[in-house]
Motif scaffolding. Structure first.
Motif, PDB file in Angstrom:
ATOM      1  N   ALA A 149      13.356  31.645 -15.444  1.00 41.17           N
ATOM      2  CA  ALA A 149      13.547  32.759 -16.376  1.00 41.17           C
ATOM      3  C   ALA A 149      13.476  32.209 -17.796  1.00 41.17           C
ATOM      4  O   ALA A 149      13.778  31.042 -18.057  1.00 41.17           O
ATOM      5  CB  ALA A 149      14.890  33.432 -16.134  1.00 41.17           C
ATOM      6  N   SER A 150      13.078  33.041 -18.751  1.00 39.40           N
ATOM      7  CA  SER A 150      12.844  32.587 -20.110  1.00 39.40           C
ATOM      8  C   SER A 150      14.137  32.165 -20.803  1.00 39.40           C
ATOM      9  O   SER A 150      15.237  32.575 -20.414  1.00 39.40           O
ATOM     10  CB  SER A 150      12.184  33.702 -20.926  1.00 39.40           C
ATOM     11  N   ASP A 151      13.988  31.341 -21.850  1.00 35.16           N
ATOM     12  CA  ASP A 151      15.146  30.898 -22.636  1.00 35.16           C
ATOM     13  C   ASP A 151      15.910  32.081 -23.211  1.00 35.16           C
ATOM     14  O   ASP A 151      17.145  32.081 -23.259  1.00 35.16           O
ATOM     15  CB  ASP A 151      14.685  29.988 -23.782  1.00 35.16           C
ATOM     16  N   GLU A 152      15.195  33.074 -23.659  1.00 31.66           N
ATOM     17  CA  GLU A 152      15.833  34.252 -24.245  1.00 31.66           C
ATOM     18  C   GLU A 152      16.730  34.953 -23.240  1.00 31.66           C
ATOM     19  O   GLU A 152      17.839  35.400 -23.579  1.00 31.66           O
ATOM     20  CB  GLU A 152      14.753  35.220 -24.746  1.00 31.66           C
ATOM     21  N   LEU A 153      16.272  35.048 -21.993  1.00 32.11           N
ATOM     22  CA  LEU A 153      17.073  35.715 -20.974  1.00 32.11           C
ATOM     23  C   LEU A 153      18.286  34.880 -20.575  1.00 32.11           C
ATOM     24  O   LEU A 153      19.359  35.422 -20.303  1.00 32.11           O
ATOM     25  CB  LEU A 153      16.207  36.024 -19.756  1.00 32.11           C
TER      26      LEU A 153
END
Length: 423
Positions: A149-153
């Motif tokens: 999953a992305s860093d932002e998430l």
């Protein structure tokens, strides 16, 4: 499908995840009348599973549909199980309803992978966001982080959750490639590293604000919270041929590299229509228990992972690892209870952290004698064969019954060894 049936399916599907705890976070409650819930557990009804685990969280999957085909997982893509999927609103409503009825103290939410890691993670986070921002829920939330999953998430998940976890699954990268071909050990560790970096940034932000404010000024505003209870992981024990030494080495590396709060161990249990690559019988539950004891020795008693196991790389199933180490190292004993350092005292079978602290306090006043051990609530039968006191010296035969018990581990009555499962 009605919500009750979904709950039956998805709560049962979540039972294999052992990394479910509700400790270590900051204290919050709703005594100010502005929110709902508490992380302190007052007034919560706890139930217990047959194996003794305390169940105080609503532990469910968002869905047991999954695009991955991990051989050891009952929810794998090729598994012939009944499928279900909650909506975000259904999980939110169930959490609030169970909490108001004092059945739970929080939520543990994981999910099978649907569409993509980012899509799945967004759905999981949305449950936590609505609980926190819409319903002002102050209870405990543990979210399972989806690898890749992305860093932002990951950052967003940590803002709403008390604890995040990413399952390492198996002790070695080779085992993961063989049994879970869609997963990568490197991707799992990257997710762990992202969580650690966010924790470090949060801690640095607090420290910088504290240094920048004059002593007489108002308390500085803390940066946004990020998973105050840290992160944890889980390893399946017995699904591959890894010995206990390998498992503990992996745990020690994870603790050191990512500052994990806990590594959980889950004894492998055969699943329907299992692959021939998996052992036909379950791993002994005692092996799981011994790994937890060894893990405790590494984290709180100063033991290194390479000194706990026996010569064959396994933990004894008949005696706890601390006693096994003591019997294998007779030259280290007896230990003088009135002179030994704290580190040495922690190596004595039967002495825990609290017992050692009580001994250290007592010997400041006067010399500790045999009669004092009962008053200090020390398990005398376990301790005396390994310690020296002014009125006690162990005899050569004191440890003989303990040694016979340890040696019986290789006898006919011993529990199954890991090598037997792959014979």
């Amino acid at each position: 499908m009605d919500t009750r049936r979904k709950l039956i399916i998805l709560a049962d599907a979540a039972k294999y995840d052992a990394s479910c705890a509700s400790s270590g976070t900051s204290r919050r409650d709703s005594s100010d009348g502005l929110g709902l819930g508490s992380t302190e557990g007052a007034g919560i009804c706890h139930s217990y599973a047959p194996d003794g685990r305390c169940i105080s969280l609503l532990k469910v999957l968002l869905t047991n549909w999954c695009t991955y085909d991990c051989l050891y997982c009952v929810n794998r893509e090729s598994s012939n199980v009944e499928r279900a999927r909650f909506t975000v609103d259904e999980v939110v409503d169930l959490t609030l309803d169970f909490y108001r009825r004092n059945v739970i103290e929080g939520l543990f939410l994981s999910s099978g992978i649907v569409r993509s890691p980012d899509y799945t993670m967004e759905q999981v986070i949305e449950v936590a966001r609505r609980l926190r921002e819409v319903h002002h829920f102050r209870g405990y939330i543990h979210l399972k982080t989806i690898p890749d999953a992305s860093d932002e998430l990951v950052l967003k998940a940590g803002r709403y959750a008390d604890r995040l976890s990413v399952n390492i699954e198996l002790p070695t990268a080779d085992a993961l490639r063989a049994l879970a071909p869609e997963k990568e050990s490197a991707a799992i560790k990257r997710s762990m590293a992202r969580i650690k970096l966010q924790q470090d940034d949060h801690a640095d932000g607090i420290a910088k604000r504290a240094r920048s404010m004059p002593a007489a000024a108002a308390k500085p505003v803390a940066p946004p919270r990020f998973a105050p209870a840290g992160q944890s992981t889980q390893m399946i024990v017995g699904a591959d041929a890894s010995d206990d030494r390998t498992i503990l080495q992996t745990s020690a590396t994870l603790y050191g590299a990512y500052r994990l709060k806990r590594v959980y161990y889950s004894a492998f249990s055969p699943i329907p229509h299992a692959s021939d690559a998996l052992p036909p019988r379950p791993a002994p539950l005692m092996r799981e228990h011994r790994l937890y004891q060894a893990d405790w020795l590494m984290r709180f008693y100063g033991f290194a992972q390479d000194e706990i196991c026996t010569d064959d790389g396994m933990l004894s199933l008949d005696v706890d690892p601390k006693l096994a180490w003591a019997l294998a190292n007779p030259a280290q004993f007896p230990i003088d209870l009135n002179r030994a350092t704290r580190e040495r005292l922690l190596r004595v079978p039967g002495l825990g952290v609290r017992s050692v602290e009580r001994l250290l306090m007592a010997r400041r006043a006067r010399s500790v004698r045999r009669a004092d051990l009962d008053r200090l609530r020390v398990p005398v039968a376990k301790v005396l064969p390994f310690v020296a006191l002014p009125d006690h010296l162990p005899k050569d035969g004191d440890r003989l019954p303990l040694r016979r018990r340890a040696e019986s581990d290789s006898g006919a009555g011993a529990g199954e060894r890991q090598s037997d499962l792959f014979a």
